[in-house]
Design a protein around this motif. Structure first.
Motif, PDB file in Angstrom:
ATOM      1  N   LEU A   5       0.836  -1.202   0.000  1.00 46.91           N
ATOM      2  CA  LEU A   5       0.000   0.000   0.000  1.00 46.91           C
ATOM      3  C   LEU A   5       0.872   1.253   0.000  1.00 46.91           C
ATOM      4  CD1 LEU A   5      -2.849   1.195   0.118  1.00 46.91           C
ATOM      5  CD2 LEU A   5      -2.727   1.000   2.611  1.00 46.91           C
ATOM      6  N   ALA A   6       1.944   1.234   0.787  1.00 44.06           N
ATOM      7  CA  ALA A   6       2.851   2.388   0.842  1.00 44.06           C
ATOM      8  C   ALA A   6       3.516   2.630  -0.515  1.00 44.06           C
ATOM      9  CB  ALA A   6       3.907   2.171   1.922  1.00 44.06           C
ATOM     10  N   TRP A   7       3.985   1.544  -1.167  1.00 45.40           N
ATOM     11  CA  TRP A   7       4.574   1.698  -2.504  1.00 45.40           C
ATOM     12  C   TRP A   7       3.551   2.274  -3.484  1.00 45.40           C
ATOM     13  CZ3 TRP A   7       9.427   2.065  -2.898  1.00 45.40           C
ATOM     14  CH2 TRP A   7      10.305   1.254  -2.181  1.00 45.40           C
ATOM     15  N   ALA A  58       8.802  10.340 -14.598  1.00 44.82           N
ATOM     16  CA  ALA A  58      10.228   9.990 -14.671  1.00 44.82           C
ATOM     17  C   ALA A  58      10.896  10.150 -13.302  1.00 44.82           C
ATOM     18  CB  ALA A  58      10.933  10.845 -15.720  1.00 44.82           C
ATOM     19  N   ALA A  59      10.594  11.249 -12.621  1.00 39.37           N
ATOM     20  CA  ALA A  59      11.166  11.471 -11.284  1.00 39.37           C
ATOM     21  C   ALA A  59      10.673  10.394 -10.312  1.00 39.37           C
ATOM     22  CB  ALA A  59      10.796  12.860 -10.774  1.00 39.37           C
ATOM     23  N   GLY A  60       9.395  10.085 -10.378  1.00 39.56           N
ATOM     24  CA  GLY A  60       8.835   9.049  -9.514  1.00 39.56           C
ATOM     25  C   GLY A  60       9.436   7.690  -9.795  1.00 39.56           C
ATOM     26  N   LEU A  61       9.602   7.356 -11.062  1.00 40.86           N
ATOM     27  CA  LEU A  61      10.193   6.077 -11.445  1.00 40.86           C
ATOM     28  C   LEU A  61      11.621   5.978 -10.917  1.00 40.86           C
ATOM     29  CD1 LEU A  61      10.021   3.384 -12.942  1.00 40.86           C
ATOM     30  CD2 LEU A  61      10.595   4.608 -15.050  1.00 40.86           C
ATOM     31  N   ALA A  62      12.383   7.049 -11.063  1.00 43.48           N
ATOM     32  CA  ALA A  62      13.761   7.049 -10.553  1.00 43.48           C
ATOM     33  C   ALA A  62      13.770   6.859  -9.031  1.00 43.48           C
ATOM     34  CB  ALA A  62      14.466   8.351 -10.936  1.00 43.48           C
ATOM     35  N   LEU A  63      12.918   7.579  -8.329  1.00 43.19           N
ATOM     36  CA  LEU A  63      12.854   7.458  -6.871  1.00 43.19           C
ATOM     37  C   LEU A  63      12.435   6.048  -6.454  1.00 43.19           C
ATOM     38  CD1 LEU A  63      12.985   8.777  -4.059  1.00 43.19           C
ATOM     39  CD2 LEU A  63      10.570   9.411  -4.369  1.00 43.19           C
ATOM     40  N   LEU A  64      11.422   5.523  -7.104  1.00 42.30           N
ATOM     41  CA  LEU A  64      10.952   4.176  -6.799  1.00 42.30           C
ATOM     42  C   LEU A  64      12.052   3.141  -7.041  1.00 42.30           C
ATOM     43  CD1 LEU A  64       7.407   4.484  -8.383  1.00 42.30           C
ATOM     44  CD2 LEU A  64       7.870   4.126  -5.942  1.00 42.30           C
ATOM     45  N   ALA A  65      12.812   3.309  -8.117  1.00 44.80           N
ATOM     46  CA  ALA A  65      13.904   2.374  -8.414  1.00 44.80           C
ATOM     47  C   ALA A  65      14.988   2.454  -7.350  1.00 44.80           C
ATOM     48  CB  ALA A  65      14.481   2.667  -9.806  1.00 44.80           C
ATOM     49  N   LEU A  87      14.694   3.411  -4.281  1.00 46.79           N
ATOM     50  CA  LEU A  87      14.180   2.924  -3.005  1.00 46.79           C
ATOM     51  C   LEU A  87      13.873   1.424  -2.999  1.00 46.79           C
ATOM     52  CD1 LEU A  87      11.783   5.860  -2.004  1.00 46.79           C
ATOM     53  CD2 LEU A  87      14.085   5.370  -1.121  1.00 46.79           C
ATOM     54  N   GLY A  88      13.941   0.796  -4.174  1.00 45.40           N
ATOM     55  CA  GLY A  88      13.727  -0.648  -4.252  1.00 45.40           C
ATOM     56  C   GLY A  88      12.276  -1.082  -4.344  1.00 45.40           C
ATOM     57  N   ALA A  89      11.466  -0.324  -5.056  1.00 45.02           N
ATOM     58  CA  ALA A  89      10.052  -0.672  -5.230  1.00 45.02           C
ATOM     59  C   ALA A  89       9.918  -2.022  -5.923  1.00 45.02           C
ATOM     60  CB  ALA A  89       9.341   0.400  -6.055  1.00 45.02           C
ATOM     61  N   VAL A 112       5.461  -2.485  -9.723  1.00 40.61           N
ATOM     62  CA  VAL A 112       5.252  -1.035  -9.562  1.00 40.61           C
ATOM     63  C   VAL A 112       6.153  -0.286 -10.532  1.00 40.61           C
ATOM     64  CG1 VAL A 112       5.406   0.917  -7.960  1.00 40.61           C
ATOM     65  CG2 VAL A 112       4.531  -1.302  -7.156  1.00 40.61           C
ATOM     66  N   LEU A 113       7.391  -0.726 -10.650  1.00 41.13           N
ATOM     67  CA  LEU A 113       8.319  -0.104 -11.599  1.00 41.13           C
ATOM     68  C   LEU A 113       7.837  -0.310 -13.035  1.00 41.13           C
ATOM     69  CD1 LEU A 113      11.710  -1.177  -9.975  1.00 41.13           C
ATOM     70  CD2 LEU A 113      10.608   1.075  -9.868  1.00 41.13           C
ATOM     71  N   GLY A 114       7.349  -1.510 -13.334  1.00 36.40           N
ATOM     72  CA  GLY A 114       6.838  -1.795 -14.682  1.00 36.40           C
ATOM     73  C   GLY A 114       5.647  -0.932 -15.038  1.00 36.40           C
ATOM     74  N   LEU A 115       4.777  -0.716 -14.062  1.00 34.36           N
ATOM     75  CA  LEU A 115       3.599   0.123 -14.295  1.00 34.36           C
ATOM     76  C   LEU A 115       4.007   1.575 -14.525  1.00 34.36           C
ATOM     77  CD1 LEU A 115       0.544  -0.014 -14.494  1.00 34.36           C
ATOM     78  CD2 LEU A 115       0.432   0.305 -12.024  1.00 34.36           C
ATOM     79  N   ALA A 116       4.932   2.077 -13.719  1.00 33.15           N
ATOM     80  CA  ALA A 116       5.409   3.456 -13.906  1.00 33.15           C
ATOM     81  C   ALA A 116       6.123   3.603 -15.248  1.00 33.15           C
ATOM     82  CB  ALA A 116       6.320   3.860 -12.749  1.00 33.15           C
ATOM     83  N   ALA A 117       6.897   2.599 -15.620  1.00 35.99           N
ATOM     84  CA  ALA A 117       7.591   2.639 -16.917  1.00 35.99           C
ATOM     85  C   ALA A 117       6.590   2.649 -18.071  1.00 35.99           C
ATOM     86  CB  ALA A 117       8.549   1.458 -17.040  1.00 35.99           C
ATOM     87  N   ALA A 118       5.536   1.862 -17.949  1.00 29.94           N
ATOM     88  CA  ALA A 118       4.495   1.860 -18.987  1.00 29.94           C
ATOM     89  C   ALA A 118       3.850   3.239 -19.084  1.00 29.94           C
ATOM     90  CB  ALA A 118       3.442   0.795 -18.688  1.00 29.94           C
TER      91      ALA A 118
END
Length: 185
Positions: free
Chosen positions: A31-33, A81-88, A90-92, A96-102
């Protein structure tokens, strides 16, 4: 009402939290991610649009005028892009990374296409949502497929899009979700 309930910011937010929660097997960390990702993939971009409407730079929160779409789409692209970088960093979880990349790929193409043509982003997001749900939860989620027709009908009924714009948006959204999320998620 259909256009409002199935607006890209709403579908993306719900989908992001759902995928993140599922990727953590229903745990609070999922949920936090999902909430963190949602801030960047829909919260910040939608806040920018609402601000643009309030300042009179944008006519409406759906950015119905094609010529007004470029800047909000590029702003959204930067936020994702900023969110994807931060998520990566932080180890999401991978989904979640795949969805942001899409979402990032989708915004790149939508920004490019919107320069010349008003493809339906509502339809693109709805189709992408159905594809991600099926890839995440299995074929039983094909039951959500009628959502695509409903979204398309609402966009044409409101005269915000033509049938070809709705069909192209849906095809594009499904393709991006299938290729990007299907590969990375």
């Amino acid at each position: 009402m259909v256009t409002e309930v199935t607006a890209p910011a709403i579908l993306v937010s719900v989908l992001t939290v759902t995928v993140a929660w599922h990727s953590a097997r229903g745990g609070l960390d999922g949920l936090a991610w999902g909430l963190l990702a949602t801030v960047f993939v829909s919260g910040i971009p939608f806040a920018y649009i609402v601000g643009g409407v309030r300042r009179g730079r944008l006519t409406d929160h759906h950015v119905g005028v094609r010529e007004q779409r470029r800047v909000p789409l590029l702003f959204g692209l930067g936020s994702v892009a900023a969110g994807l970088a931060l998520l990566a960093v932080l180890g999401a979880p991978r989904p979640v990374l795949g969805l942001a990349a899409a979402g990032l790929v989708g915004l790149v193409v939508a920004a490019a296409v919107s320069h010349w043509w008003k493809m339906s982003i509502h339809s693109a997001v709805a189709a992408g949502t159905v594809v991600v749900l099926v890839l995440t939860f299995g074929a039983r989620l094909l039951v959500a497929a009628p959502l695509l027709a409903l979204v398309g009908w609402s966009r044409v009924r409101l005269r915000d899009h033509t049938v070809p714009q709705v069909v192209a948006g849906g095809a594009f959204g499904a393709l991006v979700a299938g290729l990007v999320y299907g590969t990375l998620g």
